[in-house]
Motif scaffolding. Structure first.
Motif, mmCIF file in Angstrom:
data_model
loop_
_atom_site.group_PDB
_atom_site.id
_atom_site.type_symbol
_atom_site.label_atom_id
_atom_site.label_comp_id
_atom_site.label_asym_id
_atom_site.label_seq_id
_atom_site.Cartn_x
_atom_site.Cartn_y
_atom_site.Cartn_z
ATOM 1 N N ALA A 1 9.098 23.331 5.157
ATOM 2 C CA ALA A 1 8.146 24.054 6.012
ATOM 3 C C ALA A 1 8.449 25.547 5.981
ATOM 4 O O ALA A 1 7.545 26.387 6.003
ATOM 5 C CB ALA A 1 8.229 23.532 7.443
ATOM 6 N N LYS A 2 9.734 25.894 5.924
ATOM 7 C CA LYS A 2 10.124 27.299 5.901
ATOM 8 C C LYS A 2 9.623 27.956 4.617
ATOM 9 O O LYS A 2 9.103 29.071 4.634
ATOM 10 C CB LYS A 2 11.644 27.408 6.012
ATOM 11 C CG LYS A 2 12.123 28.809 6.245
ATOM 12 C CD LYS A 2 13.400 28.834 7.103
ATOM 13 C CE LYS A 2 13.847 30.256 7.345
ATOM 14 N NZ LYS A 2 13.391 30.859 8.573
ATOM 15 N N GLY B 1 5.761 27.954 4.551
ATOM 16 C CA GLY B 1 5.326 28.904 5.572
ATOM 17 C C GLY B 1 5.488 30.339 5.115
ATOM 18 O O GLY B 1 4.672 31.195 5.422
ATOM 19 N N LEU B 2 6.548 30.601 4.356
ATOM 20 C CA LEU B 2 6.747 31.955 3.837
ATOM 21 C C LEU B 2 5.564 32.333 2.929
ATOM 22 O O LEU B 2 5.052 33.447 2.990
ATOM 23 C CB LEU B 2 8.062 32.022 3.058
ATOM 24 C CG LEU B 2 8.488 33.389 2.515
ATOM 25 C CD1 LEU B 2 9.997 33.485 2.509
ATOM 26 C CD2 LEU B 2 7.962 33.671 1.125
#
Lengths: 172, 584
Positions: free
Chosen positions: A25-26, A29-30
């Protein structure tokens, strides 16, 4: 006023990360937060102790943006390494798998089977009115096969996205 | 290795990490930690009135001390209220650790009471975050979180702790030596890059230092090194909003702040330079103005601890990745080793002095005692009255913030606390609370606008409770001044919702909270009013009525180049094309 967008080139990034909840997700999301493209993304853990995952992302953008994507990924705490497989001197191999379901009878069915043979696609399931082909290759090859199958009763496609690895004896 | 409850581990880790102050607000999901704190009087807990204020207070504490700020809030609304301050800390690279309560692991994902996906919500506004599912992990995670918050480019780290993890017992362990398995920022600059950089600096005919918050973050030694390097080279120096104080404002080499509300000489020097030495600054859009016209003829050296800051906005000729202080030390050593001598920059300084002669920070004003106070004059008077007292100044966001940056001279780092990147109205007052907690005997003044102040005005209660002698100096022009200024610039003065209607009587409000309230109405009262504010013990709010329609100049309008500064109100046309309107 019109909003302008810049054309880019395609890059394949290989990223090793801690195999932990939230890391994917990180990363994704970036990309959304900073407006970068993701054309495909694959992820699976790759070490015996399940500590590390390898993510392969196909992205596109002008060279400064690609540099920026790599720098942004690299500074994330759970990211171990980011490699641009399109970097000069980094020849690499790319593969993608697709499962392609074709339904039909008669000539179209025979034509589908013949073309699958030309593309070295395997039949992994069959009924009297359908085939499921498994095809492995570069995304281009998969694209071309799917385009041909559209003429032969294509009903469903599943693709893995690209996995890639640099040529030669060195590890990432 | 000791068996204890998760809540006790949290507090034990805080003690082991040397934390003396926690800013927080209790709630259901953090009650076990609050109970553990009750038994640990060595850690001072500051009870704020709103969780956002806890985060800004922690930022103020961190920015004024260089130590990480610590926040403790509950789940759900406690965590979401903290998000603005967490994001503010991310954009301004402030070290901060935020502990959030969470519903028990068995209820996560069930839309339980006061549940929110804290790690999901804060994933992109933190440097890193954790959800702790096992009490045995609490010790290592607490220590790792402080390591990450304070190493490399500092930033906020969130640790989300479910209530049952706080109650359950486990083994508290402290990692002997923290070397994160993937996060290892480069601190030492590359020697070759330093060598090239110093040769470029020594050879430049028109060099300018452009420094930022990274120098402050690198500690007071970095500021000292910066002064030495500037003195060795003889080059002029400008800085971003976040970098003010790293270089003394009374030094003749100081050009003032650069950028949108920077000085004419700083922006012109950037534009005409043949070498820019960027140190811990990130080429923010407020600084660069129109990019294709940004410093067109210069080579650029960029020193930054964050590789992703390099070439992000402006392509540079030489990148030096590393801590600003180490890089400055290395540059000084290389300068001396190579026997470089300062060039004669006389011609360059003559041009700089020519730009200085525009006296771009001058403002029109009437001098009689009954005259209305120009806001710039109020800031200058405050600066004059506090010289020698080494005050810590915080600001809110808007015109008053820019006037403070322009007219208040800072001579040391960690004295200037302002929200630069996120531009958070409501930052300044709680940040002053945090700074005052860290420095109980210092003079801490929040220069505020009447609109911003109201965004966290509830903290007057916190100040009263802890008897903090915080001073709030309101430049009250009855407008959201910067919004109004942009409406004048861009929308032909259609003042849509920018008037501060229905203001409270700030003097009566002070009285209600047990503060001292003062009003300054005209120029004749200004000096005495400020003196009274400083001399009055305890918290004071000063409602300083200033000229309502004054605007902040000089200014680079959005979409314009450094060379296209508006110096006077008469330069304002009141319209703008869509390309410029679309820029923030």
């Amino acid at each position: 006023m019109k909003i302008k967008t810049e054309a880019g080139e395609r890059h394949v990034l290989a990223i090793t990360v801690d195999n932990e909840a939230g890391v994917l997700a990180k990363i994704t999301g970036l990309f959304t937060a900073r407006g970068y493209n993701i054309e495909s993304l694959t992820v699976a853990d790759i070490t015996a102790d399940h500590a590390l995952s390898r993510i392969t992302i196909v992205t596109s953008g002008p060279p400064p943006i690609i540099d920026q994507i790599i720098a942004q990924l690299d500074r994330l705490v759970p990211v171990h390494k980011v490699i641009d497989l399109n970097d000069a001197g980094e020849a690499h191999v790319e593969r993608e798998i697709a499962l392609v379901k074709v339904a039909g009878t008669g000539d179209k069915r025979i034509e589908a089977l013949r073309m699958a043979d030309v593309f070295r696609a395997k039949v992994v399931d069959t009924t009297l009115t359908s085939f499921i082909f498994e095809i492995t290759g570069t995304s281009d090859k998969v694209d071309r096969f799917i385009a041909l199958m559209r003429e032969c009763g294509l009903v469903e496609v599943g693709r893995t996205g690209v996995v890639a690895i640099a040529r030669g004896s060195e590890a990432l | 290795m000791t068996e204890m409850s998760g809540a006790d581990m949290v507090v034990q880790a805080l003690v082991d990490l040397g934390v003396d102050t926690v800013f927080g607000y209790p709630g259901g999901a953090v009650l076990p930690i609050y109970d553990a704190l009750y038994k640990h009087p060595t850690i001072k807990h500051i009870l704020v009135r709103h969780e956002q204020a806890a985060t800004h207070a922690a930022e103020g504490y961190a920015r004024s001390t260089g130590k990480p700020g610590v926040v403790l809030v509950t789940s759900g609304p406690g965590a979401t209220n903290a998000v603005t301050g967490i994001t503010d800390a991310l954009l301004d690279s402030i070290p901060m650790v935020v502990l959030t309560g969470q519903v028990p692991t068995t209820l996560i994902g069930t839309d339980a009471f006061q549940e929110c996906d804290t790690v999901g919500i804060t994933r992109h506004c933190t440097k890193h975050n954790y959800l702790v599912m096992d009490p045995d992990r609490l010790g290592p995670i607490m220590h790792e979180a402080f390591h990450i918050a304070t190493h490399g480019r500092p930033g906020p780290v969130v640790i989300d702790i479910p209530k049952n993890v706080q109650v359950a017992t486990g083994t508290y362990s402290v990692p002997e030596f923290i070397q994160h398995n993937s996060y290892r920022p480069q601190v030492e600059p590359d020697a070759d890059a330093i060598s090239q950089a110093i040769d470029m600096i020594a050879a430049a005919e028109r060099p300018v230092f452009y420094t930022g918050g990274g120098v402050i973050n690198a500690g007071p030694d970095a500021s000292a090194a910066l002064r030495q390097l500037v003195s060795l080279t003889g080059a002029p120096i400008t800085s971003t909003l976040m970098g003010l104080g790293a270089f003394p404002a009374d030094d003749p080499k100081w050009l003032g702040m650069l950028g949108m509300h920077g000085t004419y000489e700083a922006n012109m020097a950037m534009n005409r330079a043949d070498l820019i030495i960027a140190v811990g600054a990130r080429f923010d859009d407020r600084v660069t103005g129109r990019l294709d016209a940004f410093s067109p003829d210069s080579k650029k050296i960029h020193i930054d601890i964050d590789r992703s800051s390099i070439n992000k906005i402006v392509p540079v000729d030489l990148a030096v990745v590393g801590d600003a202080g180490r890089a400055l030390d290395a540059l000084i050593a290389a300068w001396q080793d190579k026997g470089h001598k300062a060039r004669d920059l006389g011609e360059w300084w003559r041009r700089v002095d020519g730009w200085r002669a525009t006296r771009c920070l001058d403002f029109p004003e009437k001098k009689e005692a009954s005259a209305e106070i120009m806001p710039q004059r109020a800031v200058k008077a405050l600066f004059d009255a506090t010289r020698g007292r080494d005050p810590i100044i915080t600001t809110e966001v808007g015109q008053h913030q820019m006037w403070a940056a322009q007219h208040f001279g800072f001579s040391a780092p960690n004295r200037w606390l302002t929200s630069g990147g996120l531009g958070t109205m409501g930052y300044g007052f709680p940040a002053a609370v945090g700074a005052q907690i860290a420095h109980p005997n210092r003079l801490v003044i929040c220069i505020a606008g009447e609109a911003s102040l109201q965004m966290n005005i509830q903290e007057m209660g916190t100040v009263a409770q802890y008897r903090l002698p915080v001073k709030i100096f309101i430049l009250n022009n009855e407008w959201m001044g910067m919004v109004r200024q942009w409406q004048e610039l861009t929308y032909e003065s259609r003042y849509s919702n920018s008037y501060s209607d229905s203001l409270p009587d700030f003097v009566k409000l002070a009285d209600a909270y047990g503060w001292t309230g003062l009003r300054i109405d005209n120029l004749g009262q200004l000096e005495d009013g400020i003196k009274k504010m400083i001399e009055t013990p305890g918290p004071v709010i000063v409602d300083c009525r200033v000229a309502q329609l004054a605007n902040c100049f000089p200014m680079i309008p959005s979409g314009a180049a450094h060379t296209d500064m508006i110096l006077q109100p008469s330069d304002v046309t009141g319209t703008m094309d869509d390309e410029a309107k679309a820029l923030v």
